[in-house]
Design an enzyme around this catalytic site. Structure first.
Site, PDB file in Angstrom:
ATOM      1  CB  ALA A  44      -0.939  -0.007   1.205  1.00  0.00           C
ATOM      2  CE1 TYR A  45       5.442   5.460   2.793  1.00  0.00           C
ATOM      3  CE2 TYR A  45       7.159   3.805   2.510  1.00  0.00           C
ATOM      4  CZ  TYR A  45       6.774   5.114   2.763  1.00  0.00           C
ATOM      5  OH  TYR A  45       7.734   6.066   2.992  1.00  0.00           O
ATOM      6  CB  ALA A  46       5.503   0.350  -2.508  1.00  0.00           C
TER       7      ALA A  46
ATOM      8  CB  SER B  31       0.275   5.618  -1.752  1.00  0.00           C
ATOM      9  OG  SER B  31       1.214   5.320  -0.740  1.00  0.00           O
TER      10      SER B  31
END
Length: 259
Positions: free
Chosen positions: A154-156, A158
């Site tokens: 999710a972090y990557a 975004s």
């Protein structure tokens, strides 16, 4: 000094990279406006900047709220008379889950901060930078956008959107003499990573083994120090990068080398 008399807004000023950006920008001569959701922590960092002889203002800022982004920029302009730089370092990691187990409905929150928050801040900063005749925006990104790390999907994703937006912003803001670049960071030896190492030690591992395992994957043989990572980001606000825009700099000790 590298940033003498520049006015720089920094979002996401927390115990990790954000406070290092604020402190080092001020040491290099910048006047800083600090934003994050934790007002008490912002006051602490601003106080440290002032005690060291720098100038700082702060506003509690949630980058998912456009009016709060505007208020932070306005505070900088009102206090210091203009705006030269913006560093978008606010982030939401999202849940630790691999794609096969991820809850897609939860990913939007990370996008709202990591990508759209940077857009809101840039749009808020645009009028003041245009009035000043130009400026620089730096988007803080992550190595996991190009070198996957389990659980950071999710972090990557975004931040990958932020990387793409950086190039579009560089093109769209270029006619106003505003440069837009990104820095993709990896491991950063600051408070969050120290917390991770401490947790591993608490689980019974030897500290030197944990540090050695991380550093062993990095060609320079060390976990990149927080201050040095901050300096890589601040380079893009300085006049030494006046003809660089739309670029992504990998600052990770060589763990990932972009083609």
């Amino acid at each position: 000094m590298l940033l003498q008399d520049k006015v720089i807004v920094i979002s996401g000023v927390g115990p990790g990279l954000g406070q290092a950006l604020a402190r080092l920008a001020a040491e290099e001569g910048a006047k800083v406006a600090l934003g994050a959701r934790n007002g008490a922590y912002l006051e602490e960092v601003a106080g440290q900047v002032r005690e060291a002889g720098g100038e700082a203002v702060w506003r509690a800022t949630d980058v998912t709220q456009g009016d709060q982004c505007q208020a932070l920029v306005s505070a900088a302009v009102e206090a210091f008379g203009g705006l030269d730089g913006l560093v978008n370092s606010a982030y939401d990691h999202g849940g630790w889950a691999t794609c096969d187990a991820a809850n897609a409905d939860e990913w939007g929150a990370a996008y709202d901060v990591n990508c759209l928050g940077a857009l809101r801040m840039a749009q808020a900063a645009l009028p003041a930078m245009r009035e000043a005749g130009g400026g620089a925006i730096v988007n803080v990104s992550t190595m996991t956008t190009v070198n996957p790390f389990p659980g950071e999907a999710a972090y990557a994703a975004s931040k990958g959107a932020l990387n793409a937006m950086t190039r579009h912003m560089a093109q769209d803001f270029g006619p106003f003499n505003i440069r837009v670049n990104a820095v993709r960071l990896g491991w950063i030896h600051g408070a969050p990573v120290r917390g991770f190492i401490d947790a591993q030690v608490a689980d019974g591992r030897l500290r030197e083994d944990v540090v050695g395992e991380i550093a062993g994957r990095i060609p320079l043989g060390l976990i990149p120090p927080e201050d040095d990572c901050a300096r890589a980001v601040l380079f893009f606000v300085s006049n030494y990068s006046k003809v660089v825009t739309g670029a992504s700099l990998d600052a990770n000790g060589g763990q990932y080398m972009a083609p």
